[in-house]
Design an enzyme around this catalytic site. Structure first.
Site, PDB file in Angstrom:
ATOM      1  N   ASN A 194       0.880  -1.175   0.000  1.00  0.00           N
ATOM      2  CA  ASN A 194       0.000   0.000   0.000  1.00  0.00           C
ATOM      3  C   ASN A 194       0.917   1.224   0.000  1.00  0.00           C
ATOM      4  O   ASN A 194       1.512   1.558   1.025  1.00  0.00           O
ATOM      5  CB  ASN A 194      -0.883  -0.038   1.256  1.00  0.00           C
TER       6      ASN A 194
ATOM      7  N   ARG B 248     -13.437  14.627   9.277  1.00  0.00           N
ATOM      8  CA  ARG B 248     -14.256  15.031   8.121  1.00  0.00           C
ATOM      9  C   ARG B 248     -15.708  15.229   8.531  1.00  0.00           C
ATOM     10  O   ARG B 248     -16.224  14.478   9.364  1.00  0.00           O
ATOM     11  CB  ARG B 248     -14.211  13.966   7.024  1.00  0.00           C
TER      12      ARG B 248
ATOM     13  N   HIS C 269     -13.280   2.380   0.694  1.00  0.00           N
ATOM     14  CA  HIS C 269     -13.245   1.285   1.681  1.00  0.00           C
ATOM     15  C   HIS C 269     -13.840   0.000   1.092  1.00  0.00           C
ATOM     16  O   HIS C 269     -14.272  -0.885   1.835  1.00  0.00           O
ATOM     17  CB  HIS C 269     -14.073   1.597   2.952  1.00  0.00           C
TER      18      HIS C 269
ATOM     19  N   MET D 247     -11.346   8.430  18.777  1.00  0.00           N
ATOM     20  CA  MET D 247     -12.572   8.064  19.487  1.00  0.00           C
ATOM     21  C   MET D 247     -12.324   7.713  20.943  1.00  0.00           C
ATOM     22  O   MET D 247     -13.158   7.979  21.800  1.00  0.00           O
ATOM     23  CB  MET D 247     -13.253   6.903  18.747  1.00  0.00           C
ATOM     24  N   ARG D 248     -11.154   7.126  21.242  1.00  0.00           N
ATOM     25  CA  ARG D 248     -10.874   6.789  22.648  1.00  0.00           C
ATOM     26  C   ARG D 248     -10.890   8.049  23.510  1.00  0.00           C
ATOM     27  O   ARG D 248     -11.437   8.069  24.614  1.00  0.00           O
ATOM     28  CB  ARG D 248      -9.514   6.087  22.783  1.00  0.00           C
TER      29      ARG D 248
ATOM     30  N   GLU E 125      -7.998  -5.847   5.254  1.00  0.00           N
ATOM     31  CA  GLU E 125      -7.917  -5.457   3.848  1.00  0.00           C
ATOM     32  C   GLU E 125      -6.715  -6.102   3.152  1.00  0.00           C
ATOM     33  O   GLU E 125      -6.794  -6.469   1.983  1.00  0.00           O
ATOM     34  CB  GLU E 125      -7.843  -3.933   3.738  1.00  0.00           C
TER      35      GLU E 125
ATOM     36  N   ARG F 103      -2.706  -2.111  -3.319  1.00  0.00           N
ATOM     37  CA  ARG F 103      -3.934  -1.365  -3.048  1.00  0.00           C
ATOM     38  C   ARG F 103      -3.913  -0.122  -3.930  1.00  0.00           C
ATOM     39  O   ARG F 103      -2.975   0.670  -3.868  1.00  0.00           O
ATOM     40  CB  ARG F 103      -3.993  -0.955  -1.584  1.00  0.00           C
TER      41      ARG F 103
ATOM     42  N   ILE G 141     -13.093   1.619  15.380  1.00  0.00           N
ATOM     43  CA  ILE G 141     -14.200   1.988  16.275  1.00  0.00           C
ATOM     44  C   ILE G 141     -15.264   0.891  16.279  1.00  0.00           C
ATOM     45  O   ILE G 141     -15.712   0.444  17.339  1.00  0.00           O
ATOM     46  CB  ILE G 141     -14.804   3.347  15.853  1.00  0.00           C
ATOM     47  N   GLY G 142     -15.642   0.439  15.098  1.00  0.00           N
ATOM     48  CA  GLY G 142     -16.677  -0.595  15.004  1.00  0.00           C
ATOM     49  C   GLY G 142     -16.304  -1.867  15.743  1.00  0.00           C
ATOM     50  O   GLY G 142     -17.151  -2.539  16.340  1.00  0.00           O
ATOM     51  N   GLU G 143     -14.989  -2.198  15.733  1.00  0.00           N
ATOM     52  CA  GLU G 143     -14.548  -3.445  16.367  1.00  0.00           C
ATOM     53  C   GLU G 143     -14.328  -3.296  17.868  1.00  0.00           C
ATOM     54  O   GLU G 143     -14.427  -4.269  18.610  1.00  0.00           O
ATOM     55  CB  GLU G 143     -13.232  -3.914  15.723  1.00  0.00           C
TER      56      GLU G 143
ATOM     57  N   LEU H  63     -16.080   1.732  10.509  1.00  0.00           N
ATOM     58  CA  LEU H  63     -15.894   2.915  11.364  1.00  0.00           C
ATOM     59  C   LEU H  63     -14.447   2.964  11.846  1.00  0.00           C
ATOM     60  O   LEU H  63     -14.086   2.331  12.848  1.00  0.00           O
ATOM     61  CB  LEU H  63     -16.857   2.869  12.565  1.00  0.00           C
TER      62      LEU H  63
ATOM     63  N   ASN I  20     -10.749   5.824  11.260  1.00  0.00           N
ATOM     64  CA  ASN I  20     -10.554   7.278  11.186  1.00  0.00           C
ATOM     65  C   ASN I  20     -11.458   7.856  10.108  1.00  0.00           C
ATOM     66  O   ASN I  20     -12.118   8.852  10.305  1.00  0.00           O
ATOM     67  CB  ASN I  20      -9.088   7.605  10.901  1.00  0.00           C
TER      68      ASN I  20
HETATM   69  P1  ADP Z   1      -7.814   3.785   9.986  1.00  0.00           P
HETATM   70  O1  ADP Z   1      -9.079   4.259   9.368  1.00  0.00           O
HETATM   71  O2  ADP Z   1      -6.738   4.845  10.002  1.00  0.00           O
HETATM   72  O3  ADP Z   1      -7.340   2.429   9.526  1.00  0.00           O
HETATM   73  P2  ADP Z   1      -8.652   2.432  12.403  1.00  0.00           P
HETATM   74  O4  ADP Z   1      -9.582   1.523  11.688  1.00  0.00           O
HETATM   75  O5  ADP Z   1      -7.474   1.847  13.081  1.00  0.00           O
HETATM   76  O6  ADP Z   1      -8.173   3.650  11.527  1.00  0.00           O
HETATM   77  O7  ADP Z   1      -9.547   3.210  13.504  1.00  0.00           O
HETATM   78  C1  ADP Z   1      -9.028   4.232  14.280  1.00  0.00           C
HETATM   79  C2  ADP Z   1     -10.100   4.672  15.257  1.00  0.00           C
HETATM   80  O8  ADP Z   1     -10.437   3.547  16.093  1.00  0.00           O
HETATM   81  C3  ADP Z   1      -9.651   5.791  16.185  1.00  0.00           C
HETATM   82  O9  ADP Z   1     -10.686   6.761  16.318  1.00  0.00           O
HETATM   83  C4  ADP Z   1      -9.472   5.075  17.497  1.00  0.00           C
HETATM   84  O10 ADP Z   1      -9.711   5.912  18.589  1.00  0.00           O
HETATM   85  C5  ADP Z   1     -10.534   4.002  17.421  1.00  0.00           C
HETATM   86  N1  ADP Z   1     -10.293   2.941  18.384  1.00  0.00           N
HETATM   87  C6  ADP Z   1      -9.303   2.028  18.409  1.00  0.00           C
HETATM   88  N2  ADP Z   1      -9.383   1.262  19.533  1.00  0.00           N
HETATM   89  C7  ADP Z   1     -10.452   1.722  20.219  1.00  0.00           C
HETATM   90  C8  ADP Z   1     -11.082   1.344  21.466  1.00  0.00           C
HETATM   91  N3  ADP Z   1     -10.602   0.363  22.206  1.00  0.00           N
HETATM   92  N4  ADP Z   1     -12.161   2.045  21.842  1.00  0.00           N
HETATM   93  C9  ADP Z   1     -12.651   3.046  21.112  1.00  0.00           C
HETATM   94  N5  ADP Z   1     -12.129   3.439  19.935  1.00  0.00           N
HETATM   95  C10 ADP Z   1     -11.035   2.796  19.499  1.00  0.00           C
END
Ligand code: ADP
Length: 402
Positions: A7, A245, A184, A287-288, A388, A95, A335-337, A213, A215
């Site tokens: 990538n 964004r 995505h 998000m954290r 991915e 990619r 975030i979703g995970e 979900l 960044n």
């Molecule tokens: P990218 O889109 O750059 O690949 P990621 O898929 O790694 O990013 O997602 C990053 C986001 O996930 C950030 O907002 C981060 O705060 C959030 N995140 C990661 N771990 C946690 C967690 N344990 N609780 C809440 N949010 C989290």
């Protein structure tokens, strides 16, 4: 077969080397700050017992070619390498961000594929040129290995015309190809298939909403295995609220900003893409940090969470209507995970759509693919870790083996 997935960004090369017999990652890493005097290379391999062995070296003033040459040297290192020589790499998967309207599927790279990626540069002026550089460099270092381009936009090329057209004068579309493309796609396609495997149903018979979900953030409506709508548009700015964004806004806001605040196009681009979203609402894009602040009673952080999850709920409602029946809702991305609070809020008060979360399952501390709705619920709510790179490796293998 061993497949190297690359990538390439304007100042970075991320890579993973897969052994496709087991789908194990043999090595992974990133060359960063390419072109600057603060360049570095982080290379990770797995020890016999599976523990990661990380190595970081500084690599100043490298260009992409030197960066990939150094990565190759680490992969083939006499003492610590994971392959003997470059000919052990059977194929390289790239990619590529924008495949425009040309690519519904990955392409084995030849002159015509390179030309098409080049033709799509106006649609992805930052990404496609970097992806092309990565391809050219990899071709010179691995001349024997077939190279495959896997496009972020390809999965969304099945959108029907009424979903991808903006209500602008039609000639504009004919002249410039302004339309919704979506991004995505590799992640949406991967988690949709994983969800189908988990539910033990053919993807071709499922109606899903996938929520990536991270960044960046996007939603996709997948009907019988085909993507029929997605929230990102001509660019990744449209749709859900993201780290920095805006997602959807009134398109007249830039006119207002220009007329009343005298903002330039570049200033507005920066404002909407880099200073908005969670960051704009509460000062934090991670998000954290937003969740921490909100838990301590910070009002802007609470508002940011309200706006973020409300937008997702609206898309869930809209896509349920688009699909006419919803079998599963899939959460993925950082975030979703990892953020049960966000999943809970996105799904709250949606029992009218058959969407109901099991609070204990939602809170379970695991990274595994899992169902977080009651077993008898109308809609299966799943958390599916995205991958991915593995999807690119699989697509590359499929293309090469025919
Ligand atoms: P990218 O889109 O750059 O690949 P990621 O898929 O790694 O990013 O997602 C990053 C986001 O996930 C950030 O907002 C981060 O705060 C959030 N995140 C990661 N771990 C946690 C967690 N344990 N609780 C809440 N949010 C989290």
């Amino acid at each position: 077969m061993k497949i190297l997935v690359i990538n390439t960004g304007s100042s970075s090369i991320k890579y993973q080397l897969f052994d496709m017999a087991t789908e194990k990652v043999l090595a992974t890493g990133i060359a960063e700050n390419i072109g600057s005097d603060a360049g570095s290379l982080t290379h990770t391999t797995m020890a016999q017992d599976g523990t990661p062995q990380k190595k970081r070296i500084s690599a100043n003033h490298m260009d992409h070619s030197k960066g990939l040459t150094r990565i190759t040297a680490l992969l083939t290192d006499k003492d610590h390498g994971v392959i003997k020589n470059t000919s052990d790499i059977g194929a390289v998967g790239h990619r590529v961000v924008h495949g425009g309207e040309t690519f519904q599927a990955p392409g084995i790279i030849d002159k015509s594929v390179l030309d098409e990626i080049e033709n799509n540069i106006p649609l992805a002026p930052l990404h496609n040129p970097a992806n092309l550089t990565g391809i050219r460099v990899a071709r010179s270092i691995f001349p024997h290995a077939p190279q495959v381009a896997v496009f972020d936009t390809a999965f969304h090329q099945t959108l029907p015309k009424h979903a991808y057209m903006y209500a602008l004068p039609y000639e504009l579309y004919e002249k410039t190809r302004i339309r919704r493309y979506g991004f995505h796609g590799t992640s949406h396609a991967y988690v949709a298939q994983e969800a189908a495997d988990f539910l033990e149903k053919p993807l071709e018979r499922l109606h899903l909403i996938t929520l990536h979900l991270g960044n960046g953030a996007s939603a996709a409506a997948v009907q019988n295995g085909r993507c029929v709508d997605t929230s990102m548009g001509l660019t990744p700015l449209e749709g859900l609220v993201m780290g920095t964004r805006t997602g959807d806004i009134d398109p007249a806001i830039p006119f207002f900003l220009s007329r009343h605040l005298n903002m330039s196009i570049d200033d507005m681009d920066d404002l909407l893409n880099k200073q908005s979203g969670l960051k704009g609402l509460c000062g934090e894009n991670d998000m954290r940090s937003v969740l921490d602040k909100a838990a301590k009673g910070d009002d802007p952080a609470r508002l940011a969470l309200d706006v973020y999850t409300y937008r997702i709920k609206k898309y869930i409602g809209a896509y349920t209507a688009v699909l006419s029946r919803l079998d599963a809702l899939v959460f993925t991305g950082g975030i979703g995970e990892n953020a049960p609070k966000i999943r809970e809020r996105c799904c709250s008060d949606l029992s009218c759509l058959g969407i109901e979360i099991d609070p204990d399952k939602n809170m379970a501390d695991t990274q595994a693919l899992r169902q977080i709705s009651p077993m008898n619920a109308g809609v299966a709510i799943l958390v599916v870790p995205t991958n991915e790179e593995l999807k690119i490796a699989r697509e590359t293998q499929k293309m090469v083996e025919g």
